[in-house]
Design a protein around this motif. Structure first.
Motif, PDB file in Angstrom:
ATOM      1  N   LEU A 186     -43.525 -17.381 -54.627  1.00  0.00           N
ATOM      2  CA  LEU A 186     -42.568 -17.841 -53.727  1.00  0.00           C
ATOM      3  C   LEU A 186     -43.293 -18.306 -52.479  1.00  0.00           C
ATOM      4  O   LEU A 186     -42.889 -19.384 -51.807  1.00  0.00           O
ATOM      5  CB  LEU A 186     -41.520 -16.791 -53.095  1.00  0.00           C
ATOM      6  CG  LEU A 186     -40.665 -16.185 -54.009  1.00  0.00           C
ATOM      7  CD1 LEU A 186     -39.702 -14.923 -53.575  1.00  0.00           C
ATOM      8  CD2 LEU A 186     -39.619 -17.438 -54.554  1.00  0.00           C
ATOM      9  N   GLN A 187     -44.419 -17.721 -52.155  1.00  0.00           N
ATOM     10  CA  GLN A 187     -45.290 -18.047 -51.072  1.00  0.00           C
ATOM     11  C   GLN A 187     -44.523 -18.311 -49.843  1.00  0.00           C
ATOM     12  O   GLN A 187     -44.242 -19.557 -49.292  1.00  0.00           O
ATOM     13  CB  GLN A 187     -46.145 -19.370 -51.119  1.00  0.00           C
ATOM     14  CG  GLN A 187     -47.374 -19.507 -50.288  1.00  0.00           C
ATOM     15  CD  GLN A 187     -48.249 -20.417 -50.745  1.00  0.00           C
ATOM     16  OE1 GLN A 187     -47.577 -21.976 -51.136  1.00  0.00           O
ATOM     17  NE2 GLN A 187     -49.446 -20.675 -50.779  1.00  0.00           N
ATOM     18  N   PRO A 188     -43.807 -17.135 -49.242  1.00  0.00           N
ATOM     19  CA  PRO A 188     -43.195 -17.212 -47.886  1.00  0.00           C
ATOM     20  C   PRO A 188     -44.048 -17.685 -46.812  1.00  0.00           C
ATOM     21  O   PRO A 188     -45.165 -17.519 -46.617  1.00  0.00           O
ATOM     22  CB  PRO A 188     -42.726 -15.966 -47.886  1.00  0.00           C
ATOM     23  CG  PRO A 188     -43.485 -14.934 -48.499  1.00  0.00           C
ATOM     24  CD  PRO A 188     -44.156 -15.758 -49.720  1.00  0.00           C
ATOM     25  N   GLU A 189     -43.291 -17.827 -45.619  1.00  0.00           N
ATOM     26  CA  GLU A 189     -44.053 -18.317 -44.350  1.00  0.00           C
ATOM     27  C   GLU A 189     -44.839 -17.038 -43.948  1.00  0.00           C
ATOM     28  O   GLU A 189     -44.240 -16.050 -44.111  1.00  0.00           O
ATOM     29  CB  GLU A 189     -42.959 -19.128 -43.648  1.00  0.00           C
ATOM     30  CG  GLU A 189     -42.329 -20.304 -44.093  1.00  0.00           C
ATOM     31  CD  GLU A 189     -41.355 -20.772 -42.923  1.00  0.00           C
ATOM     32  OE1 GLU A 189     -41.205 -20.188 -42.144  1.00  0.00           O
ATOM     33  OE2 GLU A 189     -40.758 -21.902 -43.286  1.00  0.00           O
ATOM     34  N   LYS A 190     -45.447 -17.631 -42.884  1.00  0.00           N
ATOM     35  CA  LYS A 190     -46.487 -16.604 -42.453  1.00  0.00           C
ATOM     36  C   LYS A 190     -45.559 -15.634 -41.429  1.00  0.00           C
ATOM     37  O   LYS A 190     -45.690 -14.493 -41.251  1.00  0.00           O
ATOM     38  CB  LYS A 190     -47.641 -17.037 -41.617  1.00  0.00           C
ATOM     39  CG  LYS A 190     -48.452 -16.118 -41.090  1.00  0.00           C
ATOM     40  CD  LYS A 190     -49.767 -16.694 -40.183  1.00  0.00           C
ATOM     41  CE  LYS A 190     -50.480 -17.428 -41.037  1.00  0.00           C
ATOM     42  NZ  LYS A 190     -51.596 -18.156 -40.289  1.00  0.00           N
ATOM     43  N   GLU A 191     -44.579 -16.182 -40.793  1.00  0.00           N
ATOM     44  CA  GLU A 191     -43.578 -15.336 -39.965  1.00  0.00           C
ATOM     45  C   GLU A 191     -42.962 -14.498 -40.741  1.00  0.00           C
ATOM     46  O   GLU A 191     -42.709 -13.283 -40.028  1.00  0.00           O
ATOM     47  CB  GLU A 191     -42.766 -16.261 -39.204  1.00  0.00           C
ATOM     48  CG  GLU A 191     -43.344 -17.194 -38.070  1.00  0.00           C
ATOM     49  CD  GLU A 191     -44.006 -18.495 -38.839  1.00  0.00           C
ATOM     50  OE1 GLU A 191     -43.774 -18.497 -40.063  1.00  0.00           O
ATOM     51  OE2 GLU A 191     -44.826 -19.268 -38.147  1.00  0.00           O
ATOM     52  N   ILE A 192     -42.515 -14.893 -41.766  1.00  0.00           N
ATOM     53  CA  ILE A 192     -41.798 -13.689 -42.590  1.00  0.00           C
ATOM     54  C   ILE A 192     -42.701 -12.628 -43.183  1.00  0.00           C
ATOM     55  O   ILE A 192     -42.150 -11.210 -43.050  1.00  0.00           O
ATOM     56  CB  ILE A 192     -41.235 -14.437 -43.968  1.00  0.00           C
ATOM     57  CG1 ILE A 192     -40.098 -15.567 -43.568  1.00  0.00           C
ATOM     58  CG2 ILE A 192     -40.470 -13.405 -44.765  1.00  0.00           C
ATOM     59  CD1 ILE A 192     -39.445 -16.379 -44.686  1.00  0.00           C
ATOM     60  N   LEU A 193     -43.912 -12.839 -43.402  1.00  0.00           N
ATOM     61  CA  LEU A 193     -44.924 -11.673 -43.766  1.00  0.00           C
ATOM     62  C   LEU A 193     -44.966 -10.889 -42.482  1.00  0.00           C
ATOM     63  O   LEU A 193     -45.188  -9.568 -42.797  1.00  0.00           O
ATOM     64  CB  LEU A 193     -46.123 -12.430 -44.201  1.00  0.00           C
ATOM     65  CG  LEU A 193     -46.204 -12.602 -45.819  1.00  0.00           C
ATOM     66  CD1 LEU A 193     -45.911 -11.186 -46.541  1.00  0.00           C
ATOM     67  CD2 LEU A 193     -45.168 -13.436 -46.066  1.00  0.00           C
ATOM     68  N   ILE A 194     -45.228 -11.160 -41.463  1.00  0.00           N
ATOM     69  CA  ILE A 194     -45.326 -10.289 -40.290  1.00  0.00           C
ATOM     70  C   ILE A 194     -44.307  -9.635 -39.913  1.00  0.00           C
ATOM     71  O   ILE A 194     -44.242  -8.430 -39.585  1.00  0.00           O
ATOM     72  CB  ILE A 194     -45.731 -11.599 -38.973  1.00  0.00           C
ATOM     73  CG1 ILE A 194     -46.984 -12.222 -39.231  1.00  0.00           C
ATOM     74  CG2 ILE A 194     -45.689 -10.665 -37.563  1.00  0.00           C
ATOM     75  CD1 ILE A 194     -47.494 -13.055 -38.045  1.00  0.00           C
ATOM     76  N   GLU A 195     -42.951 -10.254 -40.138  1.00  0.00           N
ATOM     77  CA  GLU A 195     -41.724  -9.444 -40.005  1.00  0.00           C
ATOM     78  C   GLU A 195     -41.797  -8.066 -41.071  1.00  0.00           C
ATOM     79  O   GLU A 195     -41.306  -7.237 -40.563  1.00  0.00           O
ATOM     80  CB  GLU A 195     -40.553 -10.310 -40.040  1.00  0.00           C
ATOM     81  CG  GLU A 195     -40.268 -11.294 -39.151  1.00  0.00           C
ATOM     82  CD  GLU A 195     -39.903 -10.739 -37.750  1.00  0.00           C
ATOM     83  OE1 GLU A 195     -39.331  -9.594 -37.750  1.00  0.00           O
ATOM     84  OE2 GLU A 195     -40.262 -11.095 -36.761  1.00  0.00           O
ATOM     85  N   TYR A 196     -42.373  -8.536 -42.119  1.00  0.00           N
ATOM     86  CA  TYR A 196     -42.499  -7.535 -43.189  1.00  0.00           C
ATOM     87  C   TYR A 196     -43.376  -6.349 -42.768  1.00  0.00           C
ATOM     88  O   TYR A 196     -43.001  -5.286 -43.017  1.00  0.00           O
ATOM     89  CB  TYR A 196     -42.797  -7.856 -44.502  1.00  0.00           C
ATOM     90  CG  TYR A 196     -41.928  -8.745 -45.254  1.00  0.00           C
ATOM     91  CD1 TYR A 196     -40.586  -8.815 -45.190  1.00  0.00           C
ATOM     92  CD2 TYR A 196     -42.398  -9.394 -46.584  1.00  0.00           C
ATOM     93  CE1 TYR A 196     -39.759  -9.841 -45.860  1.00  0.00           C
ATOM     94  CE2 TYR A 196     -41.403 -10.151 -47.221  1.00  0.00           C
ATOM     95  CZ  TYR A 196     -40.076 -10.401 -46.898  1.00  0.00           C
ATOM     96  OH  TYR A 196     -39.461 -11.101 -47.564  1.00  0.00           O
ATOM     97  N   LEU A 197     -44.470  -6.569 -42.013  1.00  0.00           N
ATOM     98  CA  LEU A 197     -45.209  -5.842 -41.609  1.00  0.00           C
ATOM     99  C   LEU A 197     -44.807  -5.012 -40.346  1.00  0.00           C
ATOM    100  O   LEU A 197     -45.168  -3.858 -40.325  1.00  0.00           O
ATOM    101  CB  LEU A 197     -46.694  -6.364 -41.173  1.00  0.00           C
ATOM    102  CG  LEU A 197     -47.573  -7.066 -42.144  1.00  0.00           C
ATOM    103  CD1 LEU A 197     -48.898  -7.895 -41.623  1.00  0.00           C
ATOM    104  CD2 LEU A 197     -48.066  -6.081 -43.209  1.00  0.00           C
TER     105      LEU A 197
END
Length: 268
Positions: A79-90
């Motif tokens: 999917l390669q999500p956006e960086k903002e979404i990954l930061i929300e995961y963290l």
């Protein structure tokens, strides 16, 4: 097709993001029932429900079967999500397995500077994690998992992309020196202990200056205790001169017959 990377995906480390997973493991993931039943038509938002439901991390187990953790990792690469979404995961610290999944993805796809800046603060998380491999289930901790992502070459049966060492990045000025939480804690304790000792010394000096009896010498106190006082509470060592009852007198106060021969004095 369900196994192809999303359109418009950016190449990571010069190749397709899904190719970061070895071919053998990637084919086993595509053939697994979990991939076909739960990972089909997932998006960056709907993947959160599957990540929250994770109960362990790990690579392959049993007869080279991939774990659900690996399946969702490959789906993130697809999917390669956006960086903002990954930061929300963290930042979602209440879901530790989703946080571990995002940390694994950050290690595989982000630059070396971003990897250190995003993953090093996670080493203060000391919660337990279940790890599954060929030997079965075992117990690890979140900070150990992050440390393995930063130092080891292979984690969860996945060969991690190479990255520059932290010392080299510091020499080039791309990243600042790492802050040690243990060193900060030790310095904080030492400062606290010195302040406490200073306060104790000040309180002792104040108590000595305020008390009127601390300055008197023990010799003066001893001489005072043995010398007779004005109010008569202390007894001297000299024989007592206090009037006592004469043995010649009777209890009624009459003069004894032995003293009858004394001439009476004239009273004018």
């Amino acid at each position: 097709m369900a196994n192809t990377t999303v359109k418009g995906a950016i190449a990571i480390h010069g190749q397709n993001p899904q190719f970061l997973v070895e071919t053998v493991i990637r084919n086993r993931i595509w053939e697994s029932n979990y991939w076909k039943e739960h990972c089909f038509a997932l998006t960056a938002e709907s993947l959160i429900d599957q990540a929250i439901a994770l109960r362990c991390i790990g690579g392959v187990y049993g007869n080279q079967r991939p774990t659900e953790f690996l399946c969702l990792l490959l789906k993130l690469l697809q999917l390669q999500p956006e960086k903002e979404i990954l930061i929300e995961y963290l930042q979602a610290d209440e879901f530790k397995y989703m946080r571990a999944l995002a940390a694994m993805y950050v290690r595989m796809t982000f630059s070396a500077v971003e990897v250190y800046e995003l993953l090093e603060p996670l080493m203060k998380d000391y919660r337990k994690l279940r790890y599954r491999d060929m030997a079965g289930y075992s117990l690890t901790y979140f900070d150990e998992f992050i440390h393995s992502l930063l130092t080891e070459e292979r984690v969860c049966d996945i060969i991690l992309p190479r990255k520059a060492k932290r010392s080299i990045l510091e020499e080039n000025g791309e990243i600042g020196p790492r802050k040690s939480r243990l060193l900060d804690a030790m310095e904080g304790r030492s400062d606290h202990g010195s302040d406490r000792s200073r306060s104790r010394s000040r309180s002792r000096s104040r108590s000595k200056s305020k008390s009127p009896y601390q300055s008197r010498s023990p010799s003066a106190s001893r001489s005072r205790s043995h010398s007779p006082s004005d109010n008569g509470r202390y007894l001297s060592r000299s024989p007592s001169r206090s009037p006592s009852r004469s043995p010649d007198r009777s209890r009624s106060g009459s003069i004894s017959p032995d003293r009858m021969d004394v001439e009476p004095t004239n009273v004018s």
